[in-house]
Each structure stands twice: as C-alpha cells, then as structure tokens.
Enzyme design. Sequence first.
Site, mmCIF file in Angstrom:
data_model
loop_
_atom_site.group_PDB
_atom_site.id
_atom_site.type_symbol
_atom_site.label_atom_id
_atom_site.label_comp_id
_atom_site.label_asym_id
_atom_site.label_seq_id
_atom_site.Cartn_x
_atom_site.Cartn_y
_atom_site.Cartn_z
ATOM 1 N N ARG A 38 19.900 43.074 34.502
ATOM 2 C CA ARG A 38 20.490 43.676 33.368
ATOM 3 C C ARG A 38 21.039 45.056 33.739
ATOM 4 O O ARG A 38 22.140 45.197 33.439
ATOM 5 C CB ARG A 38 19.966 43.635 32.023
ATOM 6 C CG ARG A 38 19.756 42.357 31.423
ATOM 7 C CD ARG A 38 18.747 42.287 30.113
ATOM 8 N NE ARG A 38 19.075 40.937 29.380
ATOM 9 C CZ ARG A 38 18.483 40.735 28.407
ATOM 10 N NH1 ARG A 38 17.346 41.395 28.282
ATOM 11 N NH2 ARG A 38 18.903 39.344 27.771
ATOM 12 N N LYS A 199 11.554 31.403 21.932
ATOM 13 C CA LYS A 199 11.701 32.019 20.498
ATOM 14 C C LYS A 199 12.550 30.886 19.775
ATOM 15 O O LYS A 199 13.895 30.809 19.407
ATOM 16 C CB LYS A 199 13.043 33.193 20.962
ATOM 17 C CG LYS A 199 12.643 34.277 21.638
ATOM 18 C CD LYS A 199 13.927 35.140 21.854
ATOM 19 C CE LYS A 199 13.854 36.089 23.006
ATOM 20 N NZ LYS A 199 15.181 36.112 23.719
ATOM 21 N N GLY A 357 17.672 36.021 29.609
ATOM 22 C CA GLY A 357 16.717 36.763 30.338
ATOM 23 C C GLY A 357 15.855 36.022 31.090
ATOM 24 O O GLY A 357 15.704 36.103 32.513
ATOM 25 N N GLY A 380 20.496 34.624 23.230
ATOM 26 C CA GLY A 380 20.878 34.116 21.848
ATOM 27 C C GLY A 380 22.501 34.279 21.834
ATOM 28 O O GLY A 380 23.176 33.306 21.185
HETATM 29 P P1 ADP Z 1 15.444 33.207 27.274
HETATM 30 O O1 ADP Z 1 15.045 34.530 27.585
HETATM 31 O O2 ADP Z 1 15.819 32.509 28.570
HETATM 32 O O3 ADP Z 1 16.222 33.292 26.183
HETATM 33 P P2 ADP Z 1 12.706 32.891 25.800
HETATM 34 O O4 ADP Z 1 12.725 34.096 25.602
HETATM 35 O O5 ADP Z 1 13.186 32.040 24.515
HETATM 36 O O6 ADP Z 1 13.998 32.417 26.982
HETATM 37 O O7 ADP Z 1 11.630 32.103 26.494
HETATM 38 C C1 ADP Z 1 10.987 32.009 27.535
HETATM 39 C C2 ADP Z 1 9.641 32.325 27.700
HETATM 40 O O8 ADP Z 1 9.073 31.040 27.116
HETATM 41 C C3 ADP Z 1 9.156 32.393 28.919
HETATM 42 O O9 ADP Z 1 8.315 33.601 28.814
HETATM 43 C C4 ADP Z 1 8.061 31.348 28.994
HETATM 44 O O10 ADP Z 1 6.721 31.581 29.369
HETATM 45 C C5 ADP Z 1 7.980 30.709 27.634
HETATM 46 N N1 ADP Z 1 7.651 29.392 27.468
HETATM 47 C C6 ADP Z 1 8.226 28.284 27.724
HETATM 48 N N2 ADP Z 1 7.671 27.198 27.741
HETATM 49 C C7 ADP Z 1 6.381 27.284 26.911
HETATM 50 C C8 ADP Z 1 5.188 26.709 26.680
HETATM 51 N N3 ADP Z 1 5.026 25.345 26.578
HETATM 52 N N4 ADP Z 1 4.225 27.411 26.009
HETATM 53 C C9 ADP Z 1 4.362 28.819 25.936
HETATM 54 N N5 ADP Z 1 5.352 29.520 26.630
HETATM 55 C C10 ADP Z 1 6.341 28.898 26.827
HETATM 56 MG MG MG Z 2 13.441 36.011 26.692
#
Ligand code: ADP
Ligand code: MG
Length: 401
Positions: A38, A199, A357, A380
């Site tokens: 970033r 999330k 991210g 998002g």
């Molecule tokens: P992004 O940043 O790409 O939008 P998110 O922030 O929504 O994605 O989610 C990423 C997080 O989700 C990571 O830290 C990952 O460890 C967690 N995660 C994915 N699958 C699981 C799971 N089954 N249980 C707990 N955490 C999870």
């Molecule tokens: Mg994230």
Amino acid sequence: MASFRTLDDLGEIKGKRALVRVDLNVPMADLHVTDDTRLRATLPTVNELAERGAIVLLLAHFGRPQGIQRPDMSLSLVTRFYGETLGRPVRFVGDCQGPGAADAIATMGPGDVAILENVRFHAGEERNDPALAAAMAALGDFYVNDAFSAAHRAHASTEGIAHLLPAYAGRSMEAELKALEKALGAPERPVAAVVGGAKVSSKLDVLGNVVARVDHLIIGGGMANSFLAARGVDVGKSLCEHDLNQTALAILDAADRAHCTVHLPYDVVVAKEFVPNPPSLRTVNVHEVAADEMILDIGPAAVEALADVLKTCRTLVWNGPLGAFETPPFDRATIALARTAAALTQAGQLVSVAGGGDTVAALNQAGVAGDFSFVSTAGGAFLEWKEGKELPGVAALAKAG
Ligand code: ADP
Ligand code: MG
C-alpha cells in the site's frame, strides 16, 4: 463510469498545498511494516506532486481507533517506513486539522511531504462530519484522492472534503478505476467470483448483488463457515457469524433465482488449536467437524473441484483468502487455487482480477500476484465496484457536466 478529474487536470501547483488521501493502513508486527504494497501504491502520486512543487500533505486512517487517540494507532509509527519507501524525508504532523497542524504546515516548502495524524482519531471522520471536513480542507489548496480502497466509504476525508476543495483522482486511483473498467466493465462470461476471508458481515451485504452478476460464486474462508452453518452444518469452534444465518440463506436463494451456482466446500481442514502445523490437524468432510475443532482451510477435494470450475470460466474476480493462510498448512487451498488461476491467465484463457489487503498478501505468498491480470489493494471498495455501486469517494471526483 462517470469520468473524473485526474492530476492531468491540475494547473500550476508550485507552492500549493495538496491534501492527498492515501491508504497507509499497512499490516505491522513488532513495530515493523510487514507488507508495504500500500505504501508503494502511493508513490506515483506523491512523487509527481512533490516534483511539481506542491506541499504534499497525506491524510490517512490507521486501524480502527473509533474517534480516540491511541498511540498504537498513530501514523507516526508508519512515517519512518514511508520515508524509506519514498526515498525522501517525510515529516509527521500531530493532527489532521486545527491550528497546530496549520502552524506545522506553514513551515513547509515546495516538494516537502508530511503525513498528518490518523484521521480516525476524530469521531467526525467516520460520521462524515462537515465541521471536520471543513477543518481538514482549511489546511490545503486542493484535494487528491488516491485511496481507492477507502472510496466505498463516505467519510470526511474521502467524501466530505472532496466537495470543499478542487478534487482530483490520484494516479493509483486512476489506474485502479481504468483497469477494473477494462477487465470487468463488460466481462466475458462465464464469470466466477471467489469470496473468502474474515470480514463476513461487511462482505455479506455485497454478495446479494454480486450473485446477479456472476455465474459461479465460490465461497471459502470464514465466509464459507457462515454459509455452512446457515445450511445446518455443525462448524464447531470455527470463525462463524451465526446471527447472519438468515442473510446467508437469502443470498443462496438470490443466487438460485439468478442462476448463479454457489460452491461451498465439501471437505475442510480442521484443528483444535490455531497454531502452525498443529498435532490435531485433520482433513474431513464438512459434516464431520467435531465440536472442539475449527475449520481453518477448505480441503483438497474442494480445491480440485474449484480448479475445474475455473477452467470453464473466462473471468475471475477474487476477494478473500480461502483459509487462514498466514499459518501453515492453512495456506494450501489459497495457494493451489491462486496458481491455477495464474496459469489459466498466463495461457490466455482467463481474465483474473484480485483485490483485498490479505488477498494480495496471499497471492504474493503464492508467488503469483504478477501473473494475475490485475491486482487491486482494495478489498471492500473492490467488491462494491464489482457489485455495480457508485463509490462515494469516486463520485465526488466526477467531472462537472
Ligand atoms: P481481504 O483483506 O483480502 O479483504 P479479509 O480481511 O476479509 O480479506 O480476510 C483475511 C483474513 O481471513 C486472513 O487473516 C485469514 O487468516 C482469515 N481467514 C480466512 N479463512 C479463515 C478461517 N477459516 N478461519 C479463520 N480465519 C480465516
Ligand atoms: Mg483484510
């Protein structure tokens, strides 16, 4: 997409104060930035403005301090790393508004760069408080939004301020919007969306609309647990939002009506403790998760089936890792499917766009970020763009007429 003003529309800016909304919300561990994607994304805009002689004032949020000043969420922690990444000295100003900030800025000259303190230290930021927007606007002569990842939020520093000063899209914002439009403006079908990550509640809202625009919805990560639970599967101690059962079921219904095929995993990787390579590691059918186990990744059979789905698709949109990829071996599904998508992209069979991210961090871990058609740092905002929503932070940059 409405056209928006860019840095090309700026006239002479030498000595003018540029308030630049950027995304400095980087992951940190032990006071070190662990992924500077970033920070690097802001460089084209910040360098260009500095080289054109502007006084560059960076506005950003860091974490979720909820309107209070928290030293652990101070942007002073990021300033040194930012300076190293930028290759120029960077000052830190202890507030994003007010007379103290104005005094500090008054000592700056053309080409100087400063980071202003976390905008979310003020409760008015997330409320889009006009008074805060005006107080920030008073520090600058024009406004640049280079934080596509925050453009889905109508906050004081992303939306309110854009109506108070001449407002422009920064180079990263411009590149994101152009690339997304090119890849996804009129996507070739079939289109697959992968949605995973943690999330759940914030992403769930978006999914109801996404199903109407894609042919396959692939659900992994914590998101999959919530859908499995909604369907009556016992997910044990998994990360799961049980109060969203009805929303999840409504999304499955909407998908049905839109002829969108939803893919939930039928096997999963579970453990009793969330540590690297736990002794209790098991791969099981989703119906065999024990009450004291957590689902931490989707299983190999599911990944194989999903790879077959991707082979039939022409466009892929991906947000959210399929498992807890930071902790081995729960990165396996994400890495395997990312490599399949990358190979299909390189073979010219698939246009692949990924955002988020953690998603970007996972693709970097798989070594394939460069093999996707386009990688966006936004999570998002990316999903909402995909959903067809007008992003408030982008709408505010629209060219008049
Ligand atoms: P992004 O940043 O790409 O939008 P998110 O922030 O929504 O994605 O989610 C990423 C997080 O989700 C990571 O830290 C990952 O460890 C967690 N995660 C994915 N699958 C699981 C799971 N089954 N249980 C707990 N955490 C999870
Ligand atoms: Mg994230």
